[in-house]
Design an enzyme around this catalytic site. Structure first.
Site, PDB file in Angstrom:
ATOM      1  CB  CYS A 342      35.766  42.407  37.478  1.00  0.00           C
ATOM      2  SG  CYS A 342      37.459  43.397  37.421  1.00  0.00           S
ATOM      3  CG  HIS A 426      35.416  43.957  41.759  1.00  0.00           C
ATOM      4  ND1 HIS A 426      35.012  42.468  41.701  1.00  0.00           N
ATOM      5  CD2 HIS A 426      36.473  44.134  41.256  1.00  0.00           C
ATOM      6  CE1 HIS A 426      35.970  42.244  40.997  1.00  0.00           C
ATOM      7  NE2 HIS A 426      36.438  42.892  40.612  1.00  0.00           N
TER       8      HIS A 426
END
Length: 503
Positions: A342, A426
């Protein structure tokens, strides 16, 4: 018919509210009770995406797992994601609605959300036999009581009995219990049913005289004394800890399957979010995970992870100031494994256009990956499913950055160049087959004779964790009395403890 309820408050932050809430939830569901968790307002950088695309705190997602139900936005209607010392992004019913300073939020916005919070709680109570609510901080934060919607504010409005948890390992638990009650108004005190001692070491009989005196002073009983056990935390709300690392290390006592261990260094960047991503690595026998903030700590690492962050540009500056940026660029050039997740993926790219998060405009990134990132105002909240390294992978995405990829090898909607990997996903490492395949690649690139264990199940470890929490409640709390609280509310006639809340 409205289901029963309980608010688990704490004498302090980190007293163990999340753990106790999850433990009560798991104990109840094992008794055949249909139960749900609830936290009206959560401040956390660790979040999760529900199946309907709503962002909630990870602690509530794990508590939902303890209840064996699917998490929803109803369970955490207000999520605050700090973006610096003075402001937070406000996520309402799973969607971001703006940035507010602490003064702006507590100055009026918070109280406006009370109706939404109460509606969510009422809907859950109408669906479930019991709803176990978690407070935030301490209910005796008298400076914030007027606008409180997460502790006594919601207890008063929903007539919830309150169980106050205290961490005796810190010391001063009796004073904390007494002081918490004595700083509440008479109306609030009526709902404080009693106490639960957390993290006790030693002989409980030595504690009992103090508990008897506390009962005499407050008219309130102690519902249990939970012993200290390592690694009982579920996904953390804040802090620099790997939430499951202690537990999985203790449960995986077997030596590494191969001849070598694998060393993982996680860059402790500012506003680090979803650092729980590395829990699954720590679950593997022979994988050693540590957080680092100096370039020399990367020297012996077989894998460096740059995790997510709520401040990508700030993290980039921090990496440069610390000398970690140069170390990461050298590692990539030397074909030594680096994984960016991310925000960590974004800093490894060529440049960032940010008019949303930092409002800094064009910012040069590390240039390791052929990726250009533009921050969109709308946040991406998805639960992607895919394949990588020949294995099935599931994850979740929470980001404003949109990646324009120009080259490299596709990897989980991101990119791989040599031994540098970048993705917005994630949770991908929780997919057991993919995690093992990824670690084999890392070990080969690092020249380590490390072999992933063939039977490590991260989902099973989490279930084992939650069962341990349920066991704690079942074995060390007065569960009959707890159920009476949940079903019938606080006992009548609880005495007022002066001085009460200041005028």
């Amino acid at each position: 018919m409205t289901g029963g309820g309980l608010l688990v408050a704490g004498t302090t932050s980190d007293a163990g509210k999340s753990v106790v809430t999850a433990g009560i939830c798991r104990w109840l569901v094992r008794q055949g009770v249909k139960v749900a968790p609830f936290k009206a307002q959560n401040m956390s950088l660790n979040s999760f995406v529900t199946r309907e695309g709503a962002e909630i705190g990870r602690a509530q997602a794990m508590q939902a797992q303890a209840c064996r139900v699917e998490p929803t936005a109803l369970m955490n209607p207000v999520l605050l994601k700090p973006g610096g010392e003075q402001s937070s992004q406000v996520v309402l019913m799973g969607k971001p609605v703006g940035e507010l300073s602490a003064r702006g939020y507590h100055g009026g916005r918070q109280q406006q959300l009370l109706g939404t919070v109460l509606d969510c709680l009422a809907e859950l109570r109408g669906t479930y036999d019991a709803v176990i609510c978690e407070g935030a901080g301490s209910p005796a934060e008298i400076n914030l009581r007027r606008t409180d919607i997460v502790n006594m504010g919601i207890a008063r409005n929903a007539r919830l009995p309150v169980l106050v948890v205290g961490d005796i390992d810190r010391g001063g638990v009796f004073a904390s219990f007494f002081g918490t009650v004595a700083l509440l108004s008479a109306e609030d005190q009526e709902l404080v049913a009693g106490f639960l001692v957390n993290k006790f070491r030693g002989d409980v009989s030595l504690l009992e005289p103090g508990l008897d005196m506390l009962h005499g002073l407050t008219g309130r009983r102690t519902y249990g004394v939970l012993p200290f056990q390592h690694g009982l935390g579920i996904d953390e709300e804040d802090g620099l800890r790997v939430s499951l690392r202690g537990t999985v290390r203790e449960s995986n006592v077997a030596p590494p399957v191969g001849e070598d261990v694998l060393r993982v260094a996680v860059c402790a960047i500012p506003l680090m979010s979803n650092f729980t991503d590395v829990d699954a690595l720590a679950a593997e026998p022979g994988v050693v995970v540590r957080f680092v903030d100096r370039p020399e700590e990367l020297a012996d690492a077989d894998l460096v992870v740059v995790p997510g962050t709520r401040g990508t540009v700030k993290a980039l500056e921090w990496l440069r100031e610390r000398g970690l940026a140069d170390a990461l660029v050298r590692r990539a050039a030397e074909q030594r494994p680096v994984l960016g997740i991310c925000g960590g993926f974004q800093v490894l790219g060529e440049h960032i256009e940010d008019e949303v998060e930092s409002r800094r405009g064009h910012v040069e990134a590390l240039g390791v990956l052929p990726v250009r990132v533009r921050f969109a105002r709308e946040k991406t909240l998805t639960r992607p499913v895919g394949e990588a390294l020949g294995e099935h992978v599931e994850g979740y995405e929470i980001h404003h950055g949109v990646a324009d990829i120009a080259g490299g090898e596709a990897f989980l909607d991101g990119i791989r160049v040599g031994q540098t990997w970048g993705t917005h996903w994630h949770g991908s490492l929780e997919s057991d087959g993919f995690r093992r395949a990824f670690l084999r690649e890392v070990a080969a690139a690092a020249g380590r004779r490390f072999v992933p264990a063939p039977d490590t199940s991260f989902a099973a470890l989490r279930e084992e964790q939650l069962d341990r929490l349920g066991d704690l409640i079942e074995q060390h709390a007065d569960t009959d009395a707890l159920w009476r609280l949940i079903e019938s509310g606080a006992p009548q006639g609880l005495p007022f403890i002066p001085p009460g809340a200041p005028a």
